[in-house]
Enzyme design. Structure first.
Site, PDB file in Angstrom:
ATOM      1  N   ASP A 141       0.824  -1.209   0.000  1.00 18.02           N
ATOM      2  CA  ASP A 141       0.000   0.000   0.000  1.00 18.02           C
ATOM      3  C   ASP A 141       0.864   1.268   0.000  1.00 18.02           C
ATOM      4  O   ASP A 141       0.646   2.181   0.801  1.00 18.02           O
ATOM      5  CB  ASP A 141      -0.978  -0.001   1.194  1.00 18.02           C
ATOM      6  CG  ASP A 141      -1.994   1.140   1.089  1.00 18.02           C
ATOM      7  OD1 ASP A 141      -2.277   1.597  -0.041  1.00 18.02           O
ATOM      8  OD2 ASP A 141      -2.512   1.598   2.147  1.00 18.02           O
ATOM      9  N   HIS A 184      -2.549   0.575  11.736  1.00 17.79           N
ATOM     10  CA  HIS A 184      -2.510  -0.835  11.335  1.00 17.79           C
ATOM     11  C   HIS A 184      -1.093  -1.293  11.040  1.00 17.79           C
ATOM     12  O   HIS A 184      -0.177  -0.483  10.932  1.00 17.79           O
ATOM     13  CB  HIS A 184      -3.397  -1.056  10.104  1.00 17.79           C
ATOM     14  CG  HIS A 184      -3.265   0.030   9.079  1.00 17.79           C
ATOM     15  ND1 HIS A 184      -4.176   1.057   8.969  1.00 17.79           N
ATOM     16  CD2 HIS A 184      -2.318   0.295   8.144  1.00 17.79           C
ATOM     17  CE1 HIS A 184      -3.806   1.882   8.000  1.00 17.79           C
ATOM     18  NE2 HIS A 184      -2.676   1.447   7.483  1.00 17.79           N
ATOM     19  N   GLN A 252      -3.825  -5.271   5.648  1.00 17.31           N
ATOM     20  CA  GLN A 252      -3.520  -4.269   6.681  1.00 17.31           C
ATOM     21  C   GLN A 252      -4.401  -4.522   7.901  1.00 17.31           C
ATOM     22  O   GLN A 252      -5.608  -4.254   7.865  1.00 17.31           O
ATOM     23  CB  GLN A 252      -3.747  -2.850   6.131  1.00 17.31           C
ATOM     24  CG  GLN A 252      -2.647  -2.413   5.169  1.00 17.31           C
ATOM     25  CD  GLN A 252      -3.041  -1.213   4.323  1.00 17.31           C
ATOM     26  OE1 GLN A 252      -4.072  -1.217   3.650  1.00 17.31           O
ATOM     27  NE2 GLN A 252      -2.216  -0.180   4.319  1.00 17.31           N
ATOM     28  N   ARG A 282       4.069  12.467  10.688  1.00 18.90           N
ATOM     29  CA  ARG A 282       2.717  12.419  10.119  1.00 18.90           C
ATOM     30  C   ARG A 282       2.058  11.150  10.617  1.00 18.90           C
ATOM     31  O   ARG A 282       2.513  10.043  10.347  1.00 18.90           O
ATOM     32  CB  ARG A 282       2.788  12.395   8.597  1.00 18.90           C
ATOM     33  CG  ARG A 282       1.446  12.170   7.886  1.00 18.90           C
ATOM     34  CD  ARG A 282       1.705  11.792   6.439  1.00 18.90           C
ATOM     35  NE  ARG A 282       0.528  11.611   5.611  1.00 18.90           N
ATOM     36  CZ  ARG A 282      -0.176  10.472   5.520  1.00 18.90           C
ATOM     37  NH1 ARG A 282       0.115   9.423   6.268  1.00 18.90           N
ATOM     38  NH2 ARG A 282      -1.191  10.382   4.683  1.00 18.90           N
ATOM     39  N   ASP A 284      -0.681   8.603  10.415  1.00 22.46           N
ATOM     40  CA  ASP A 284      -1.588   8.172   9.350  1.00 22.46           C
ATOM     41  C   ASP A 284      -2.934   7.721   9.906  1.00 22.46           C
ATOM     42  O   ASP A 284      -3.000   7.046  10.935  1.00 22.46           O
ATOM     43  CB  ASP A 284      -0.915   7.007   8.602  1.00 22.46           C
ATOM     44  CG  ASP A 284      -1.725   6.513   7.414  1.00 22.46           C
ATOM     45  OD1 ASP A 284      -1.998   7.333   6.516  1.00 22.46           O
ATOM     46  OD2 ASP A 284      -2.093   5.327   7.386  1.00 22.46           O
ATOM     47  N   GLU A 326      -3.341  13.132  10.006  1.00 20.32           N
ATOM     48  CA  GLU A 326      -3.914  12.839   8.699  1.00 20.32           C
ATOM     49  C   GLU A 326      -5.309  12.296   8.966  1.00 20.32           C
ATOM     50  O   GLU A 326      -5.506  11.110   9.199  1.00 20.32           O
ATOM     51  CB  GLU A 326      -3.052  11.830   7.930  1.00 20.32           C
ATOM     52  CG  GLU A 326      -3.419  11.777   6.448  1.00 20.32           C
ATOM     53  CD  GLU A 326      -4.187  10.530   6.043  1.00 20.32           C
ATOM     54  OE1 GLU A 326      -4.653  10.472   4.892  1.00 20.32           O
ATOM     55  OE2 GLU A 326      -4.332   9.610   6.852  1.00 20.32           O
ATOM     56  N   HIS A 395      -0.690  12.070  -2.514  1.00 26.21           N
ATOM     57  CA  HIS A 395      -0.563  10.753  -3.143  1.00 26.21           C
ATOM     58  C   HIS A 395      -1.881   9.990  -3.189  1.00 26.21           C
ATOM     59  O   HIS A 395      -1.954   8.941  -3.810  1.00 26.21           O
ATOM     60  CB  HIS A 395       0.476   9.940  -2.380  1.00 26.21           C
ATOM     61  CG  HIS A 395       0.008   9.601  -0.994  1.00 26.21           C
ATOM     62  ND1 HIS A 395      -0.172  10.555  -0.019  1.00 26.21           N
ATOM     63  CD2 HIS A 395      -0.371   8.427  -0.446  1.00 26.21           C
ATOM     64  CE1 HIS A 395      -0.617   9.971   1.071  1.00 26.21           C
ATOM     65  NE2 HIS A 395      -0.750   8.687   0.855  1.00 26.21           N
ATOM     66  N   ASP A 396      -2.905  10.501  -2.498  1.00 24.48           N
ATOM     67  CA  ASP A 396      -4.178   9.789  -2.434  1.00 24.48           C
ATOM     68  C   ASP A 396      -5.185  10.365  -3.420  1.00 24.48           C
ATOM     69  O   ASP A 396      -4.910  11.321  -4.136  1.00 24.48           O
ATOM     70  CB  ASP A 396      -4.744   9.874  -1.014  1.00 24.48           C
ATOM     71  CG  ASP A 396      -4.088   8.859  -0.076  1.00 24.48           C
ATOM     72  OD1 ASP A 396      -3.626   7.809  -0.561  1.00 24.48           O
ATOM     73  OD2 ASP A 396      -4.053   9.134   1.133  1.00 24.48           O
ATOM     74  N   ARG A 520      -4.760   5.273  -7.723  1.00 24.36           N
ATOM     75  CA  ARG A 520      -4.047   6.365  -7.057  1.00 24.36           C
ATOM     76  C   ARG A 520      -2.610   6.458  -7.580  1.00 24.36           C
ATOM     77  O   ARG A 520      -1.977   7.507  -7.483  1.00 24.36           O
ATOM     78  CB  ARG A 520      -4.025   6.142  -5.537  1.00 24.36           C
ATOM     79  CG  ARG A 520      -5.388   6.292  -4.878  1.00 24.36           C
ATOM     80  CD  ARG A 520      -5.318   6.035  -3.388  1.00 24.36           C
ATOM     81  NE  ARG A 520      -4.890   4.675  -3.076  1.00 24.36           N
ATOM     82  CZ  ARG A 520      -4.612   4.230  -1.848  1.00 24.36           C
ATOM     83  NH1 ARG A 520      -4.710   5.061  -0.815  1.00 24.36           N
ATOM     84  NH2 ARG A 520      -4.242   2.986  -1.639  1.00 24.36           N
TER      85      ARG A 520
END
Ligand code: OTU
Length: 653
Positions: A141, A184, A252, A282, A284, A326, A395-396, A520
């Site tokens: 991922d 995760h 995940q 950051r 997540d 995030e 990036h998403d 993505r």
């Protein structure tokens, strides 16, 4: 009363720490522990107070903080002290960030060191290196399925190389941002492996169930994050013979923060990376940290308590390190990740401004600023010593996360409007030049998000293909306009690698069977250094975008009015195509640039800005204004100024 109890607890805990901790010089550590212990103890008690091993867990937490403090280098401790004194340091307008993949932008960490001049050429001084920790080669991922939290992936280099890079960045006065994937782990992480082999201790690290009863109950209220590629929130694990919660991809595994051992492990990981020289971490997917039957399992109160605990603990060991939340959630929820009901930020100092991001794209599609104005107007207040991370692309995918009520106030039906936006950005809407793809289409709800690179979504790909100079100019203007807003809004602008040279969609991912179903990756291309070199060649698209952005970045850094001290005032003007806000330098009210009027025109035609409405703010007493980005004078005529199409103007009297 409670405070006294917590004091007694602190003393008891200190007695129980390993002897080597007691013998170590920990002056600042004890001061900071004393200052934060009441908060830490109360929060930990709220979450885990019922457990018989509560005290042992507290001891283990404090021990973790002490051991990581002992390992913190003298330089980093010095920087902690300096930042404690100058605690608003990150609110300055001097910071401009960029997110990049170390392997796609450079080859690896060593290569990244040699590419820093490119970043400095543009004016970037905060580098977010996308996740670089050890991941399985195929099910990664993009780095967010971590197999070993303490190891840099061999593909990128070593922990020593990262430390060296951190030192280089420091010398260049650049900040390092690293990811910590708190929600995760990969199913190949040691904890997951041991859980699979039947170790109860590690099954307790995750949400593991024997049968479908609990998963089905959870599913009643849990939305799906990747409905198209990873439907449902649970995965059957053949080896373990049990169901495990997997909110994101099925590889995940969601960590179970009802178990204090998980929180302590994660705090240890956070402090480890703080000690490797990260200035900012950051965190997540923070909205997902707490799962509760009957809820969406997002934005739960306990998720906030966990973040407060992480922050307070970091405050003890590495107080110079900041957190980015995030949390790509509803506008009303986002600001809560700064912390609530406190004078200073008590969770994350920085949060992704996903609301602004998605509304900027609304402006591009509708060519007006109606929804954008409402969204900004209704953006919840943030705490002091907290700031937004303002971005246009990352990036998403782009979620259409506007408030439905705001959509109605703009005269749209929210559902239809989302359909319009999807159609617009996937190029299906008549006249649209955008080249995106729908992402995460959910057949059950009809929802979808959007993938694609900034330039392709802004029409550059279509324009270049048709070799139409007007369309190329329009796309370039759009790219610059969007960056103009994030550079002046207040907060840290975060560029995305490739956007400053107009990088188009990449289709390379289609050749990789493990990426082909995740579009993505269209916006995660290998940085094209030949294309980047074109920025030096006069008249190229690359040069036109890069040079303009470079100038704007340099200008931003000089404008104290662009620092983030609650000094943005949204102004009501009677033109729906314009977004107008005033930025004021709160420290030097009397210098010529102490007030900057930021006027963004989302329309493809020039727009009139009537000055009458601005007079009460003491603006526009002159016959002309100066636009700082172009250096041009803009004349006042008929008590109005004309704002050029698709332009973000920074005006001073
Ligand atoms: C984050 O994403 C990362 O940015 C993604 O790249 C990862 O795939 C994901 O976590 C899992 O680690 O969790 O709070 O719209 O915005 O998945 C938001 C979807 C997240 C993303 C969402 C996001």
């Amino acid at each position: 009363m409670y405070e006294q109890a917590s004091h007694a607890m602190l003393n008891e805990i200190l007695m129980e720490l390993k002897p080597e901790i007691g013998n170590y010089r920990l002056r600042h550590f004890y001061t900071r522990l004393g200052a934060n212990f009441y908060a830490i103890h109360s929060l930990f008690h709220l979450l885990y107070g019922e457990r018989p091993d509560f005290k042992a867990q507290m001891v283990s937490l404090v021990e973790t903080l002490a051991v990581r403090y002992m390992a913190r280098s003298p330089q980093l401790r010095k920087s902690d002290l300096a930042r404690e004194r100058d605690y608003n340091w990150f609110l300055s307008q001097k910071w401009v960030g960029m997110a990049l993949y170390c392997d796609r932008f450079a080859d690896d960490l060593k290569g990244l060191r040699t590419r820093l001049p490119y970043l400095q050429d543009l004016g970037i001084n905060m580098v977010h290196i996308m996740p670089i920790l050890d991941c399985p080669p195929t099910h990664a991922d993009g780095g967010y399925a971590v197999r070993d939290f303490f190891k840099v992936d061999a593909r990128y280099g070593t922990t020593e190389e990262l430390e060296a890079l951190a030192a280089t960045l420091k010398k260049r006065d650049m900040l390092l941002v690293l990811d910590v994937v708190v929600n995760h782990t990969s199913n190949e992480h040691e904890w997951a492996q041991r859980a699979r082999r039947g170790e109860k201790t590690f099954q307790d690290y995750y949400y593991v169930f024997d049968d479908r009863e609990m998963p089905d109950t959870f599913e009643e209220t849990m939305p799906e994050v990747f409905p198209a590629t990873a439907p449902g929130n649970f995965t059957w694990d053949e080896v373990m013979g049990k169901w495990v919660m997997t909110v994101f991809n099925n590889y995940q595994w969601d960590l179970n923060y009802r178990n204090p051992a998980v929180l302590i492990e994660m705090i240890d990981i956070i402090l480890f990376w703080a000690n490797q020289g990260a200035d900012v971490l950051r965190l997540d997917a923070v909205a997902f940290l707490w799962k509760k039957i009957g809820s969406t399992c997002q934005n739960e109160r306990e998720a906030h308590l966990l973040l407060q605990l992480m922050k307070d603990c970091c405050q003890v060991t590495a107080p110079g390190v900041l957190f980015i939340a995030e949390a790509i959630v509803a506008p009303s929820e986002v600001a809560k990740y700064f912390g609530e009901d406190a004078i200073n930020a008590k969770e994350c100092e920085i949060a992704y401004n996903a609301t602004l991001m998605s509304l900027l794209w609304d402006g591009v599609a509708t060519k007006n600023a109606m929804l954008l104005n409402l969204g900004i107007k209704h953006l919840p207040n943030k705490l002091e010593r907290a700031t937004w991370l303002n971005y246009v692309r990352c990036h998403d995918d782009i979620g259409l996360g506007f408030d439905d009520n705001d959509a109605r106030l703009s005269g749209y039906d929210p559902v239809q409007h989302r359909h319009f936006l999807i159609d617009y950005f996937t190029g299906r809407y008549p006249g649209s030049t955008a080249r995106g793809l729908p992402f995460g289409t959910n057949p059950k709800t009809g929802d979808a998000r959007i993938s694609g690179s900034l330039a392709s979504l802004a029409g550059l790909e279509t324009a270049l293909e048709s070799e139409d100079p007007v369309a190329i100019e329009t796309a370039i203007k759009t790219i610059v306009l969007l960056h103009g807003v994030i550079l002046s809004f207040g907060g840290i602008p975060l560029f995305y690698y490739g956007d400053a040279i107009g990088t188009l969609n990449s289709l390379e991912y289609l050749a990789d069977p493990f990426r082909a179903n995740d579009n993505r990756w269209m916006n995660r291309s290998n940085f094209d250094w030949d294309k980047a070199a074109l920025r030096h060649q006069s008249g190229t698209v690359e040069q036109r975008i890069f040079n303009t952005l470079k100038k704007m970045i340099a200008l931003r850094k000089e404008l104290n009015a662009f620092a983030d001290f609650d000094n943005r005032q949204l102004l009501n003007v009677d033109n729906p195509n314009l977004l107008v806000f005033l930025r004021t330098d709160i420290h030097h009210a009397h210098n010529g640039r102490s007030r900057v009027l930021v006027v963004s025109n989302f329309n493809t035609d020039a727009q009139r800005l009537q000055l009458g409405a601005l007079r009460p703010h003491g603006l526009f007493q002159q016959v002309a204004m100066r636009e700082l980005c172009s250096g041009e004078r803009i004349m006042v005529e008929d008590d109005a100024v004309m704002v050029p199409p698709l332009t973000c103007c920074w005006l001073i009297d």
